[in-house]
Design an enzyme around this catalytic site. Structure first.
Site, mmCIF file in Angstrom:
data_model
loop_
_atom_site.group_PDB
_atom_site.id
_atom_site.type_symbol
_atom_site.label_atom_id
_atom_site.label_comp_id
_atom_site.label_asym_id
_atom_site.label_seq_id
_atom_site.Cartn_x
_atom_site.Cartn_y
_atom_site.Cartn_z
ATOM 1 N N SER A 244 0.961 -1.142 -0.004
ATOM 2 C CA SER A 244 -0.111 -0.127 0.036
ATOM 3 C C SER A 244 1.075 0.917 0.115
ATOM 4 C CB SER A 244 -1.021 -0.198 1.322
ATOM 5 O OG SER A 244 -1.560 0.876 0.836
ATOM 6 N N HIS B 181 -7.539 -6.210 -0.696
ATOM 7 C CA HIS B 181 -6.141 -5.239 -0.073
ATOM 8 C C HIS B 181 -4.919 -5.725 1.290
ATOM 9 C CE1 HIS B 181 -3.961 -1.681 -0.906
ATOM 10 N NE2 HIS B 181 -4.681 -0.990 0.889
HETATM 11 C C1 GTR Z 1 -5.644 4.442 1.232
HETATM 12 C C2 GTR Z 1 -5.140 5.515 0.260
HETATM 13 C C3 GTR Z 1 -4.093 4.462 -0.218
HETATM 14 C C4 GTR Z 1 -3.384 3.296 0.019
HETATM 15 C C5 GTR Z 1 -3.605 3.112 2.193
HETATM 16 C C6 GTR Z 1 -2.539 2.351 2.507
HETATM 17 O O1 GTR Z 1 -6.452 5.210 2.479
HETATM 18 O O2 GTR Z 1 -5.786 5.577 0.109
HETATM 19 O O3 GTR Z 1 -3.067 4.858 -0.770
HETATM 20 O O4 GTR Z 1 -1.848 3.599 0.547
HETATM 21 O O5 GTR Z 1 -4.197 4.242 2.977
HETATM 22 O O6 GTR Z 1 -1.643 2.775 2.698
HETATM 23 O O7 GTR Z 1 -2.961 1.840 3.526
#
Ligand code: GTR
Length: 423
Positions: free
Chosen positions: A265, A406
């Site tokens: 992420s 995710h």
């Molecule tokens: C989210 C963000 C993403 C990603 C994620 C993370 O809120 O929008 O770009 O980076 O966090 O890092 O878990």
């Protein structure tokens, strides 16, 4: 009669028209705008890049653009006074299979200055040339990756997280004893060790706490407040990864020429930028990195530049704000970030339920970095279309899209292990 129907017809028309309001999130492939991507194999003046020598110059040009327009310029190299302080060594970790070490990297050499705590878990047996290693940034402290009480509990500031607070893992932005092993599902430590690979990890917040504080704390306390075209937090975390590599290079049990930088992420964005800048990383892994990571900005699918700059104003350089809802003006796009890793191995991974990170945009970036790899005698993803689910493709640029959301899963790690063993 027709007149009475008119308002409804107008509404129906509005509902089906293909364009979107600026702040709407698009998850519809049909609504991805048409765009032209910059060509990594063309200099800014339009001249073609035709050989490895040209690429060296073009690489510099692109690195400069990503620095000045996206992530911000970063201080070069390590601070002169930086030093490594051994904190702990545990032989016989994991039932004797591994050795655990903790090292504090004092960036200014001073004990009361900014630091990074590096946890290194390595196979007990290592050949004379040392083992390959993953250098992974973690979200919740080194103690979160494994339940062992041997791992020092981080005392650094942690980003608020309602679930962790409710479960008692976080109190007043500090980790509690209950947080040990809280993220273990994402870290198959034994599998990594069993396959003869070391795992080094540090808490990203050691380098720069992940909140918008006007760059007072973390590494900025040492380097001062950055200017508008200087490093944001992603740049700082990536710089921290290079400092951790400085240490790993001194460890004879580790082969410093086979270190893969890994992140998920926002830390996947960081791994890409770290690997683009620092050619000592033999391999780079971007797990679900999305916007500002592997995903093409011009697609405006899922998270967009304007959205990420609003939610996380401290991640990028202030100059990146110019591209809010103005992606076509960007002199670069993210396939060129991946190209900057050439000819080294890069792995881009997506998850099918992670639409926010735009899996197709991540695939296209990986694919479109291919011509640079080919120019250097390497091979790209080797497919024209996105592969099926749970099918790893590619050679020097690898890609998969797995089932699920995710996250970092065993499937992801299995692919990364295969990749690191191919170095
Ligand atoms: C989210 C963000 C993403 C990603 C994620 C993370 O809120 O929008 O770009 O980076 O966090 O890092 O878990």
């Amino acid at each position: 009669m027709v007149y009475r129907l008119l308002p409804f017809l107008a509404l129906a028309f509005l509902a089906v028209r293909p364009c979107l309001a600026e702040d709407e999130v698009n998850y519809d492939e049909a609504k991805v705008p048409t765009f032209t991507l910059p060509d990594p194999l063309r200099f800014e003046d339009g001249a073609p890049v035709t050989n490895a020598g040209d690429w060296k110059k073009r690489r510099k040009e692109l690195l400069g653009l990503f620095a000045s327009e996206v992530y911000g310029k970063t201080p070069v190299g390590r601070p002169e006074a930086m030093r490594f302080v051994p904190v702990k060594r545990v032989e016989g970790f994991l039932g004797g299979k591994a050795v655990l070490e903790e090292v504090r990297i004092l960036f200014s050499g001073k004990e009361d200055g900014p630091f990074l705590d590096l946890l290194v878990i390595k196979p007990a047996k290592a050949g004379p040339e040392g083992v390959p290693a993953f250098l992974a940034l973690n979200f919740a402290g080194n103690h979160s990756i494994h339940p062992s009480a041997e791992i020092t509990l981080s005392t650094s500031w942690m980003r608020p997280n309602r679930e962790d607070e409710k479960a008692g893992l976080l109190k007043d932005n500090r980790a509690t004893e209950l947080a040990r092993g809280a993220r273990a599902a994402r870290w198959p430590v034994e599998k990594i060790i069993d396959s003869g690979v070391a795992l080094a990890t540090f808490y990203y917040g050691d380098v720069d706490p992940d909140f918008d504080d006007g760059f007072e704390n973390g590494i900025h306390a040492l380097f001062g407040k950055p200017g508008p075209d200087e490093w944001g937090s992603i740049g700082s975390w990536a710089w921290g990864a290079s400092r951790a590599l400085d240490y790993l290079e001194t460890d004879p049990a580790i082969d410093g020429k086979r270190v893969a930088v890994f992140g998920h992420s926002r830390l996947g964005k960081t791994a890409l930028w770290a690997g683009a800048r620092d050619e000592r990383f033999a391999m780079v892994i971007s797990n679900d990195s999305g916007c500002g990571g592997a995903a093409l900005s011009r697609r405006r699918f899922g998270e967009k530049v304007a959205r990420i700059n609003t939610s996380f104003p401290h991640w990028f350089a202030d100059t990146f704000l110019k591209y809010n809802d103005n992606e076509n003006a960007l002199p670069v796009d993210q396939h060129e970030l991946i190209a900057l890793i050439a000819p080294r191995l890069v792995y881009v991974a997506s998850a099918v339920e992670d639409e926010w990170a735009d899996p197709r945009g991540e695939f296209l970036s990986a694919k479109l970095a291919g011509p640079v790899y080919e120019l250097l005698g390497k091979k790209g993803v080797g497919v024209e279309e996105m592969p099926g689910l749970n099918e790893s493709v590619g050679a020097d640029i690898r890609y998969h899209i797995r089932t699920g959301k995710h996250d970092v899963t065993d499937y992801d790690w299995e692919q990364y292990l295969k990749a690191i063993h191919s170095l």
